[in-house]
Design a protein around this motif. Structure first.
Motif, PDB file in Angstrom:
ATOM      1  N   ALA A 174      -5.567  -6.499   9.411  1.00  0.00           N
ATOM      2  CA  ALA A 174      -4.268  -6.065   8.881  1.00  0.00           C
ATOM      3  C   ALA A 174      -3.799  -6.857   7.658  1.00  0.00           C
ATOM      4  N   ILE A 203      -7.363  -8.308  -0.263  1.00  0.00           N
ATOM      5  CA  ILE A 203      -6.734  -7.057  -0.717  1.00  0.00           C
ATOM      6  C   ILE A 203      -7.840  -6.028  -0.944  1.00  0.00           C
ATOM      7  N   GLY A 205       0.252   4.798   4.074  1.00  0.00           N
ATOM      8  CA  GLY A 205      -0.838   4.299   3.247  1.00  0.00           C
ATOM      9  C   GLY A 205      -2.176   4.335   3.980  1.00  0.00           C
ATOM     10  N   LEU A 219      -6.642  -0.800   7.849  1.00  0.00           N
ATOM     11  CA  LEU A 219      -6.931  -2.223   8.044  1.00  0.00           C
ATOM     12  C   LEU A 219      -6.390  -2.744   9.375  1.00  0.00           C
ATOM     13  N   LEU A 224       0.147  -1.427  -5.105  1.00  0.00           N
ATOM     14  CA  LEU A 224      -1.110  -0.695  -5.332  1.00  0.00           C
ATOM     15  C   LEU A 224      -0.889   0.802  -5.515  1.00  0.00           C
ATOM     16  N   GLY A 255       0.859  -1.180   0.000  1.00  0.00           N
ATOM     17  CA  GLY A 255       0.000   0.000   0.000  1.00  0.00           C
ATOM     18  C   GLY A 255       0.892   1.225   0.000  1.00  0.00           C
ATOM     19  N   GLY A 256       1.068   1.819   1.201  1.00  0.00           N
ATOM     20  CA  GLY A 256       1.977   2.957   1.320  1.00  0.00           C
ATOM     21  C   GLY A 256       3.414   2.517   1.570  1.00  0.00           C
ATOM     22  N   GLY A 257       3.633   1.230   1.850  1.00  0.00           N
ATOM     23  CA  GLY A 257       4.987   0.721   2.096  1.00  0.00           C
ATOM     24  C   GLY A 257       5.584   1.189   3.413  1.00  0.00           C
ATOM     25  N   ASN A 308       2.214 -10.584   6.331  1.00  0.00           N
ATOM     26  CA  ASN A 308       1.534  -9.625   7.194  1.00  0.00           C
ATOM     27  C   ASN A 308       1.804 -10.083   8.621  1.00  0.00           C
ATOM     28  N   LEU A 351      -2.909   1.400   7.205  1.00  0.00           N
ATOM     29  CA  LEU A 351      -3.249   2.044   8.481  1.00  0.00           C
ATOM     30  C   LEU A 351      -4.689   1.707   8.877  1.00  0.00           C
TER      31      LEU A 351
HETATM   32  C1  LIG Z   1       6.168   7.142   9.561  1.00  0.00           C
HETATM   33  C2  LIG Z   1       5.002   6.337  10.062  1.00  0.00           C
HETATM   34  C3  LIG Z   1       3.917   6.989  10.599  1.00  0.00           C
HETATM   35  C4  LIG Z   1       2.824   6.262  11.066  1.00  0.00           C
HETATM   36  N1  LIG Z   1       1.766   6.930  11.616  1.00  0.00           N
HETATM   37  C5  LIG Z   1       0.699   6.239  12.042  1.00  0.00           C
HETATM   38  C6  LIG Z   1      -0.433   6.907  12.565  1.00  0.00           C
HETATM   39  O1  LIG Z   1      -0.489   8.125  12.626  1.00  0.00           O
HETATM   40  N2  LIG Z   1      -1.483   6.157  12.981  1.00  0.00           N
HETATM   41  C7  LIG Z   1      -1.469   4.796  12.914  1.00  0.00           C
HETATM   42  O2  LIG Z   1      -2.462   4.179  13.302  1.00  0.00           O
HETATM   43  N3  LIG Z   1      -0.409   4.137  12.424  1.00  0.00           N
HETATM   44  C8  LIG Z   1       0.661   4.823  11.995  1.00  0.00           C
HETATM   45  N4  LIG Z   1       1.735   4.156  11.480  1.00  0.00           N
HETATM   46  C9  LIG Z   1       1.697   2.691  11.397  1.00  0.00           C
HETATM   47  C10 LIG Z   1       0.949   2.306  10.132  1.00  0.00           C
HETATM   48  O3  LIG Z   1      -0.426   2.254  10.421  1.00  0.00           O
HETATM   49  C11 LIG Z   1       1.399   0.950   9.619  1.00  0.00           C
HETATM   50  O4  LIG Z   1       2.768   0.987   9.347  1.00  0.00           O
HETATM   51  C12 LIG Z   1       0.617   0.542   8.361  1.00  0.00           C
HETATM   52  O5  LIG Z   1       0.802  -0.833   8.150  1.00  0.00           O
HETATM   53  C13 LIG Z   1       1.087   1.327   7.163  1.00  0.00           C
HETATM   54  O6  LIG Z   1       0.280   1.066   6.043  1.00  0.00           O
HETATM   55  P1  LIG Z   1       0.913   1.166   4.578  1.00  0.00           P
HETATM   56  O7  LIG Z   1      -0.196   0.900   3.612  1.00  0.00           O
HETATM   57  O8  LIG Z   1       1.693   2.401   4.438  1.00  0.00           O
HETATM   58  O9  LIG Z   1       1.936  -0.013   4.669  1.00  0.00           O
HETATM   59  P2  LIG Z   1       2.362  -1.252   3.800  1.00  0.00           P
HETATM   60  O10 LIG Z   1       3.723  -1.589   4.312  1.00  0.00           O
HETATM   61  O11 LIG Z   1       2.202  -1.037   2.354  1.00  0.00           O
HETATM   62  O12 LIG Z   1       1.326  -2.358   4.247  1.00  0.00           O
HETATM   63  C14 LIG Z   1       1.186  -2.757   5.583  1.00  0.00           C
HETATM   64  C15 LIG Z   1       0.446  -4.088   5.666  1.00  0.00           C
HETATM   65  O13 LIG Z   1      -0.858  -3.922   5.152  1.00  0.00           O
HETATM   66  C16 LIG Z   1      -1.048  -4.724   3.997  1.00  0.00           C
HETATM   67  N5  LIG Z   1      -1.776  -3.902   3.017  1.00  0.00           N
HETATM   68  C17 LIG Z   1      -1.406  -2.692   2.505  1.00  0.00           C
HETATM   69  N6  LIG Z   1      -2.341  -2.258   1.648  1.00  0.00           N
HETATM   70  C18 LIG Z   1      -3.303  -3.203   1.627  1.00  0.00           C
HETATM   71  C19 LIG Z   1      -4.535  -3.329   0.942  1.00  0.00           C
HETATM   72  N7  LIG Z   1      -4.978  -2.389   0.109  1.00  0.00           N
HETATM   73  N8  LIG Z   1      -5.287  -4.430   1.166  1.00  0.00           N
HETATM   74  C20 LIG Z   1      -4.866  -5.400   2.001  1.00  0.00           C
HETATM   75  N9  LIG Z   1      -3.706  -5.333   2.679  1.00  0.00           N
HETATM   76  C21 LIG Z   1      -2.946  -4.248   2.497  1.00  0.00           C
HETATM   77  C22 LIG Z   1       0.349  -5.079   3.540  1.00  0.00           C
HETATM   78  O14 LIG Z   1       0.393  -6.269   2.852  1.00  0.00           O
HETATM   79  C23 LIG Z   1       1.112  -5.170   4.827  1.00  0.00           C
HETATM   80  O15 LIG Z   1       0.923  -6.420   5.429  1.00  0.00           O
HETATM   81  C24 LIG Z   1       2.835   4.856  10.982  1.00  0.00           C
HETATM   82  C25 LIG Z   1       3.929   4.206  10.425  1.00  0.00           C
HETATM   83  C26 LIG Z   1       5.006   4.938   9.971  1.00  0.00           C
HETATM   84  C27 LIG Z   1       6.198   4.229   9.425  1.00  0.00           C
END
Ligand SMILES: Cc1cc2nc3c(=O)[nH]c(=O)nc-3n(C[C@H](O)[C@H](O)[C@H](O)COP(=O)(O)OP(=O)(O)OC[C@H]3O[C@@H](n4cnc5c(N)ncnc54)[C@H](O)[C@@H]3O)c2cc1C
Length: 483
Positions: free
Chosen positions: A214, A219, A159, A165, A113, A94-96, A476, A163
């Motif tokens: 999570a 997806i 992402g 999920l 994505l 997602g956002g990585g 995950n 966040l």
């Molecule tokens: C700098 C930073 C700031 C943050 N701030 C907050 C905050 O303010 N509040 C908070 O609650 N959390 C926060 N977090 C934690 C954040 O919620 C998690 O890191 C979350 O997993 C990030 O989502 P992502 O889509 O960016 O991550 P990704 O690394 O892309 O994905 C995280 C997990 O979700 C899965 N995933 C992603 N997209 C999908 C999708 N569309 N469908 C199904 N599964 C999916 C991935 O496979 C992986 O297992 C923060 C993290 C960081 C690093």
């Protein structure tokens, strides 16, 4: 389901006993897959591959066999079918931002994505339709154009999907609940490669599990979020205290937040002073405690509500002023910039005792690197008021989430800084609950996934057996299917 949404993958699987990696994928197989999706398919050596395999945490260095940069749900369905057919590990990006790096895998297929970042707002209905690869900066940009918002992450490059999920803490959570409490419905590609809708009315069990699970159940290719009137300006800023006052300030913070109105959110973070915080030079490099008060309602009402935070003790800086909501949502981007090495250890506290606070203050005395932070995210308010059975998120009664977050650049310091975080964590564990917010777990904590779900874990395992019996979605914080 509309069959036109489900393109068939017409490639021949090779006759191999073990197909755990992509070594056997033939050129023609990849070519056929490439023709069947609209997004780019990247392999090692291709332009864009390095960027696409990179995630926020530089500790993660994984080399997928293929990365498919999906343009829509149809690409995601094709990718799921392809990975199943060739027995490839599959990761969803997602956002990585996940610190554990679950967005990428070695030797498998990454469903990237990030091209799916559209946000469409219906201002009359106060609903946003958001694709599964959008980040909070995309979300806030579009929704604030209409004076609307929903609880979202406090760093704009995080992402929306990952966040939401897992839960979704943010400045608006005490007023409007977690990000996931605002989800009306989702489009989900299942482990069987089917596109289904999940809401309270359609596939309600999947809806429940997706919101908290999570990424374990499917997806999410798009979400419908409820929106609320916020801003464009809100009252917020930083109130900064010297390390020497930290114990008193944290005790005040705890007592104040336990009774604060729901419209008030306030994070607390230990940081080292830096020029970007607008501090005088003699404070650069010094350990400081910053309070980040925020009021979700009108600026005028916020002045009275935030006054106790500004009046307490003898702060060395107070930058509280009316600020655009979109600016608030980006103000921590530099501190939590991408590309550094990170390791997180996190707890939940019910009500941090004086002893817990003393221990934290003692441990934090010398933050080991300039960008290391130790932060508190207060909960309660609308998070606790929400129906506890509406989603799989189990921590409705937790008071505060606490995270130890060393950040560094030199790989030679990995062991030292991970040890620092672990020792800090052990010292504070006796005062914490055994629970943890799943989105803050790192890559070396699979045994804590149970702690992240507590009593809900068995129900989630049953649900996993129903929707993903082969544990296809396992990159995950993994919930194994019930036997
Ligand atoms: C700098 C930073 C700031 C943050 N701030 C907050 C905050 O303010 N509040 C908070 O609650 N959390 C926060 N977090 C934690 C954040 O919620 C998690 O890191 C979350 O997993 C990030 O989502 P992502 O889509 O960016 O991550 P990704 O690394 O892309 O994905 C995280 C997990 O979700 C899965 N995933 C992603 N997209 C999908 C999708 N569309 N469908 C199904 N599964 C999916 C991935 O496979 C992986 O297992 C923060 C993290 C960081 C690093």
């Amino acid at each position: 389901m509309d069959s036109t949404l489900r393109p068939e993958v017409q490639v021949d699987a090779p006759e191999l006993e073990t197909m755990a990696t992509a070594d056997y994928l033939e050129e023609t197989t990849v070519e056929t897959f490439t023709e069947q999706v609209h997004g780019e398919v990247l392999q090692p050596g291709d332009a864009g591959y390095e960027e696409a395999r990179t995630v926020w945490n530089a500790m993660i260095d994984r080399e997928p066999a293929l990365i498919v940069r999906c343009t829509g749900a149809a690409d995601v369905m094709t990718a799921v079918d392809f990975a199943r057919e060739f027995d490839l590990p599959l990761a969803v990006k997602g956002g990585g931002h996940n610190v554990a790096g679950n967005a990428v895998c070695d030797d498998g297929l990454v469903v990237d994505l990030s091209p799916m970042d559209a946000v469409r707002v219906d201002p009359e209905a106060k609903v946003a339709r958001v694709q599964g690869g959008a980040v909070w900066g995309d979300f806030d940009h579009e929704t604030q154009a209409h004076g609307l918002a929903t609880t979202g992450g406090i760093v704009s490059t995080t992402g929306v999907a990952g966040l939401t999920l897992g839960g979704g803490l943010g400045y608006l959570d005490r007023t409007y609940g977690l990000a996931q409490d605002n989800v009306r419905s989702m489009d989900v590609v299942t482990a069987a490669g089917e596109l289904v809708r999940a809401s309270k009315e359609e596939n309600p069990d999947l809806f429940w599990g997706m919101l908290g699970g999570a990424g374990n159940f499917g997806i999410a290719t798009s979400f419908e979020f409820d929106l609320h009137r916020v801003g464009p300006e809100v009252l917020t800023g930083r109130v900064i205290h010297p390390y020497e006052a930290a114990g008193d300030v944290l005790r005040f913070y705890r007592d104040f937040m336990l009774d604060a109105p729901d419209e008030v959110q306030c994070y607390a973070a230990f940081v080292r002073g830096n020029p970007a915080m607008g501090l005088p030079e003699h404070l650069h490099g010094r350990t400081l405690l910053g309070l980040l008060p925020f009021y979700s309602g009108s600026v005028e009402a916020g002045r009275a509500a935030l006054e106790p935070i500004r009046e307490f003790g003898d702060p060395i800086a107070d930058t509280v002023e009316p600020t655009r909501y979109t600016t608030v949502q980006q103000r921590s981007d530099d501190l939590y910039r991408e590309g550094d090495r990170n390791y997180w250890k996190s707890h939940l506290f019910d009500d941090p005792s004086d002893e817990a606070i003393d221990t934290i203050v003692e441990q934090v005395e010398s933050l080991p690197t300039p960008l290391t932070t130790v932060f508190f995210e207060w909960m309660g308010g609308a998070i606790s008021d929400a129906d506890p059975d509406a989603t799989a998120f189990p921590h409705r009664d937790a008071t505060v989430s606490f995270t130890i977050a060393p950040k560094w650049t030199d790989p030679g310091r990995d062991d030292e800084l991970m040890r620092w975080a672990r020792e800090f964590f052990e010292a504070t564990a006796p005062y914490a609950t055994e629970e943890v917010y799943v989105n803050l777990l790192d890559q070396d904590e699979p045994e804590r996934v149970r702690d992240a779900y507590g009593e809900r874990y068995e129900r989630l395992r049953e649900l996993k057996r129903e929707w993903d019996p082969d544990n296809f979605f396992r990159m995950n914080q993994n919930i194994e299917p019930a036997d």
